[in-house]
Design a protein around this motif. Structure first.
Motif, mmCIF file in Angstrom:
data_model
loop_
_atom_site.group_PDB
_atom_site.id
_atom_site.type_symbol
_atom_site.label_atom_id
_atom_site.label_comp_id
_atom_site.label_asym_id
_atom_site.label_seq_id
_atom_site.Cartn_x
_atom_site.Cartn_y
_atom_site.Cartn_z
ATOM 1 N N ALA A 118 71.603 105.289 -14.705
ATOM 2 C CA ALA A 118 70.513 105.586 -15.651
ATOM 3 C C ALA A 118 69.369 104.596 -15.435
ATOM 4 O O ALA A 118 68.196 104.984 -15.390
ATOM 5 C CB ALA A 118 71.028 105.528 -17.087
ATOM 6 N N ALA A 119 69.713 103.320 -15.272
ATOM 7 C CA ALA A 119 68.682 102.281 -15.107
ATOM 8 C C ALA A 119 67.843 102.531 -13.853
ATOM 9 O O ALA A 119 66.644 102.245 -13.826
ATOM 10 C CB ALA A 119 69.337 100.907 -15.035
ATOM 11 N N LEU A 120 68.441 103.089 -12.810
ATOM 12 C CA LEU A 120 67.718 103.294 -11.547
ATOM 13 C C LEU A 120 66.643 104.368 -11.652
ATOM 14 O O LEU A 120 65.676 104.358 -10.893
ATOM 15 C CB LEU A 120 68.688 103.664 -10.418
ATOM 16 C CG LEU A 120 69.753 102.627 -10.100
ATOM 17 C CD1 LEU A 120 70.444 102.954 -8.799
ATOM 18 C CD2 LEU A 120 69.152 101.242 -10.051
ATOM 19 N N GLU A 121 66.819 105.316 -12.562
ATOM 20 C CA GLU A 121 65.804 106.369 -12.724
ATOM 21 C C GLU A 121 65.020 106.184 -14.023
ATOM 22 O O GLU A 121 64.292 107.096 -14.433
ATOM 23 C CB GLU A 121 66.460 107.769 -12.703
ATOM 24 C CG GLU A 121 67.033 108.184 -11.353
ATOM 25 C CD GLU A 121 65.975 108.620 -10.338
ATOM 26 O OE1 GLU A 121 64.763 108.550 -10.638
ATOM 27 O OE2 GLU A 121 66.384 109.029 -9.227
ATOM 28 N N GLY A 122 65.187 105.057 -14.713
ATOM 29 C CA GLY A 122 64.496 104.854 -15.990
ATOM 30 C C GLY A 122 64.904 105.895 -17.021
ATOM 31 O O GLY A 122 64.091 106.331 -17.831
ATOM 32 N N VAL A 150 71.334 95.511 -8.718
ATOM 33 C CA VAL A 150 72.386 94.492 -8.660
ATOM 34 C C VAL A 150 73.071 94.325 -10.016
ATOM 35 O O VAL A 150 74.300 94.276 -10.099
ATOM 36 C CB VAL A 150 71.808 93.137 -8.185
ATOM 37 C CG1 VAL A 150 72.885 92.049 -8.215
ATOM 38 C CG2 VAL A 150 71.225 93.270 -6.782
ATOM 39 N N HIS A 151 72.278 94.261 -11.095
ATOM 40 C CA HIS A 151 72.841 93.787 -12.364
ATOM 41 C C HIS A 151 73.085 94.857 -13.427
ATOM 42 O O HIS A 151 73.934 94.647 -14.299
ATOM 43 C CB HIS A 151 71.948 92.697 -12.957
ATOM 44 C CG HIS A 151 71.931 91.444 -12.124
ATOM 45 N ND1 HIS A 151 72.995 90.574 -12.086
ATOM 46 C CD2 HIS A 151 70.992 90.944 -11.278
ATOM 47 C CE1 HIS A 151 72.709 89.573 -11.263
ATOM 48 N NE2 HIS A 151 71.503 89.779 -10.745
ATOM 49 N N PRO A 153 63.167 94.389 -15.744
ATOM 50 C CA PRO A 153 63.498 93.926 -14.403
ATOM 51 C C PRO A 153 63.127 94.980 -13.362
ATOM 52 O O PRO A 153 63.134 96.171 -13.652
ATOM 53 C CB PRO A 153 65.013 93.713 -14.457
ATOM 54 C CG PRO A 153 65.490 94.440 -15.654
ATOM 55 C CD PRO A 153 64.348 94.589 -16.593
ATOM 56 N N GLY A 154 62.812 94.514 -12.168
ATOM 57 C CA GLY A 154 62.447 95.422 -11.093
ATOM 58 C C GLY A 154 63.651 96.224 -10.602
ATOM 59 O O GLY A 154 64.794 95.949 -10.979
#
Ligand SMILES: *Cc1c(COP(=O)(O)O)cnc(C)c1O
Length: 388
Positions: free
Chosen positions: A72-76, A12-13, A5-6
């Protein structure tokens, strides 16, 4: 969600916990401790056989862990740790990975410089400081076995940009780690881990929080590198409160729309200021003739919401411009919905002596703007009347 996901979708999720009530957001577990059905059950968690909630200072609280999954998801990144402030996050990085010595390249936040040059040396953690332009000395310093390279990009207040990838390649060749303070960029404008950095640090007080109403920090990276930070966080009590984590998760859901709007307004104002007769120089990495532009163009997805200008005039003239601003608030900090202005010599760099300021290119007539979410025309009008 698709496999990849982008960023806006992740904002958001990612990390949101399914819950019995059906709330789309992770509930706020506003408790310090968690109860167990039996001693055997408690020991399973204490001894690590089962992951479970236990005690909030350990970070074992679903609200904190849910936020960390999102971070974590925001910075991969494989994992993230939330902290009670940006300084708490940075100090955990230095305690955990700075004991073989640190190299700090370029300008850094005043609090960071103070920690690295003041308190850490008293504990035997030593830092070598290089200007951004002294990059050619890095290999020589790393050859002495220094273990951690730390820098900010874009930097405060001159908005210089350091090239993350080649620094990471050089550091890794010398078995050193690279930690990037990416506060000014936010995950929207820059992804340091993808460029080779090992750790990303944020003052979440700024763009991640985005509303000037919370103090927090974050570090993202691999589990192997973050496990020692977790020990420092627990033992020094640097864990953020669950209320703050819920508030930060709330803010992160709108991160992309906020930062993209701040990028657009900042670029428009930087261009307008370039044309103003009382402005001697504008620093903004998005301006094609800015010295940071060639690297920023490749390294960044957007050029950020910070604009630094120098006026034609003395320190007193600059103070007068600052004091005439009405919409821009005269306040340190950055990244919030409201626009702020600071004169670095009276705030962030007040403590430095004149020669050190000159060495770092910080002038009396410099004004640093943090662009918020107001209308561009209103912000421009305020700058124009203050400069008149
Ligand atoms: C504000 C800031 C910090 C410190 O963050 P706090 O949340 O105030 O502790 C560190 N680095 C940068 C670049 C900052 O702007």
């Amino acid at each position: 969600m698709s496999d990849k996901p982008g960023l806006a979708t992740r904002c958001v999720h990612a990390g949101e916990l399914a819950n019995a009530a059906g709330s789309p957001h992770t509930p706020l577990y506003n408790t310090t401790t968690f109860a167990f059905s039996s001693t055997a059950d408690l020991l399973d968690v204490v001894e690590g056989r089962r992951h479970g909630s236990l005690y909030t200072r350990y970070g074992l609280n679903p609200t904190i862990e849910s936020l960390e999954t999102k971070l974590a998801a925001l910075e991969g990144a494989e994992t993230a740790l939330a902290f009670a402030s940006g300084m708490a996050a940075e100090s955990a990085v230095f305690f955990a990975h700075g004991r073989r010595g640190i190299v700090c390249i370029g300008d850094a936040y005043g609090g960071t410089l103070k920690l690295l040059s003041g308190l850490l040396p008293t504990l035997g953690i030593h830092t070598t400081f290089l200007l951004g332009t002294e990059y050619d000395h890095l290999a020589e310093i790393l050859a002495h076995g220094v273990g951690l390279v730390f820098f900010e990009t874009p930097s405060n207040p001159a908005l210089d940009v350091l090239d993350i990838h080649p620094i990471a390649v050089l550091a890794h060749r010398h078995h050193a780690l690279v930690a990037v303070d990416s506060t000014f960029a936010s995950p929207v404008n820059q992804q340091p881990l993808a460029l080779g950095a090992d750790l990303v640090v944020h003052s979440a007080t700024k763009y991640l929080g985005g509303h000037s109403d919370l103090t927090a920090g974050a570090v993202m990276g691999s589990k192997t590198l973050l496990d020692p930070l977790r020990m420092w966080r627990t033992d020094l009590g640097q864990t953020p409160a669950p209320e703050t984590c819920a508030l930060l998760a709330r803010s992160l859901r709108t991160l992309v729309v906020r930062v993209e709007r701040q990028n657009a307004t900042a670029l428009a104002l930087a261009q307008a200021l370039t044309r103003h007769p009382r402005v001697r120089r504008v620093r903004y990495p998005g301006l094609p003739d800015d010295r940071a532009h060639p690297i920023a163009r490749v390294q960044m997805n957007g050029f950020g919401g910070m604009v630094t200008l120098e006026i034609n005039g003395t320190c007193d003239d600059t103070v007068a411009v600052m004091d005439r601003l009405r919409l821009f608030a005269l306040a340190p900090s950055l990244g919030g919905v409201e626009s702020l202005a600071t004169q670095p010599v009276t705030t962030t760099h007040h403590g430095l002596d004149t020669s050190e300021r000159a060495r770092r290119g910080i002038t009396d007539s410099m004004i640093r703007l943090s662009i918020g979410l107001e209308d561009t025309a209103d912000l421009e009008a305020d700058l124009v009347q203050a400069l008149a």
